[in-house]
Design a protein around this motif. Structure first.
Motif, short mmCIF file in Angstrom:
data_model
loop_
_atom_site.label_atom_id
_atom_site.label_comp_id
_atom_site.label_asym_id
_atom_site.label_seq_id
_atom_site.Cartn_x
_atom_site.Cartn_y
_atom_site.Cartn_z
N LYS A 1 1.06 4.21 -2.83
CA LYS A 1 0.90 5.63 -2.51
C LYS A 1 2.06 6.46 -3.03
O LYS A 1 1.88 7.54 -3.58
N THR A 2 3.28 5.94 -2.88
CA THR A 2 4.46 6.64 -3.36
C THR A 2 4.43 6.80 -4.88
O THR A 2 4.71 7.88 -5.41
N CYS B 1 -6.24 6.11 -2.60
CA CYS B 1 -4.89 5.80 -2.12
C CYS B 1 -3.98 7.00 -2.04
O CYS B 1 -2.98 6.96 -1.35
N LYS B 2 -4.27 8.05 -2.77
CA LYS B 2 -3.34 9.18 -2.80
C LYS B 2 -3.23 9.76 -1.46
O LYS B 2 -2.44 10.07 -0.81
N HIS C 1 0.83 -1.20 0.00
CA HIS C 1 0.00 0.00 0.00
C HIS C 1 0.87 1.26 0.00
O HIS C 1 0.60 2.22 -0.73
N GLU C 2 1.93 1.26 0.80
CA GLU C 2 2.83 2.40 0.86
C GLU C 2 3.54 2.61 -0.48
O GLU C 2 3.71 3.75 -0.92
N ILE D 1 1.81 6.81 -6.82
CA ILE D 1 0.74 7.75 -7.16
C ILE D 1 1.20 9.18 -6.94
O ILE D 1 0.99 10.06 -7.79
N GLN D 2 1.83 9.44 -5.80
CA GLN D 2 2.30 10.80 -5.50
C GLN D 2 3.31 11.28 -6.52
O GLN D 2 3.29 12.45 -6.95
#
Length: 60
Positions: free
Chosen positions: A29-30, A59-60, A25-26, A32-33
């Motif tokens: 998120k990375t 998730c963002k 998940h992390e 996506i960012q």
């Protein structure tokens, strides 16, 4: 097996699975960012990561 018995192997497997899922998940998120910082749209990110735009927004 009694409900009061502790199964160490089972508990360790559950913990490793939870840690792995958290890491995944992390990572998502990375990614996506980084793509948002490059100016990509949610639809473009979803296509690149093969996911749903709705999930990408959450998730963002």
């Amino acid at each position: 097996m009694s409900i009061y018995e502790y199964n160490k192997d089972f508990e360790e497997k559950k913990l490793r699975k939870a840690e792995f899922e958290y890491g995944q998940h992390e990572l998502l998120k990375t990614q996506i960012q980084k793509k948002l910082a490059k100016g990509k749209s949610f639809n473009e990110i979803a296509d690149a990561l093969e996911g749903s735009p709705l999930i990408i927004r959450v998730c963002k």
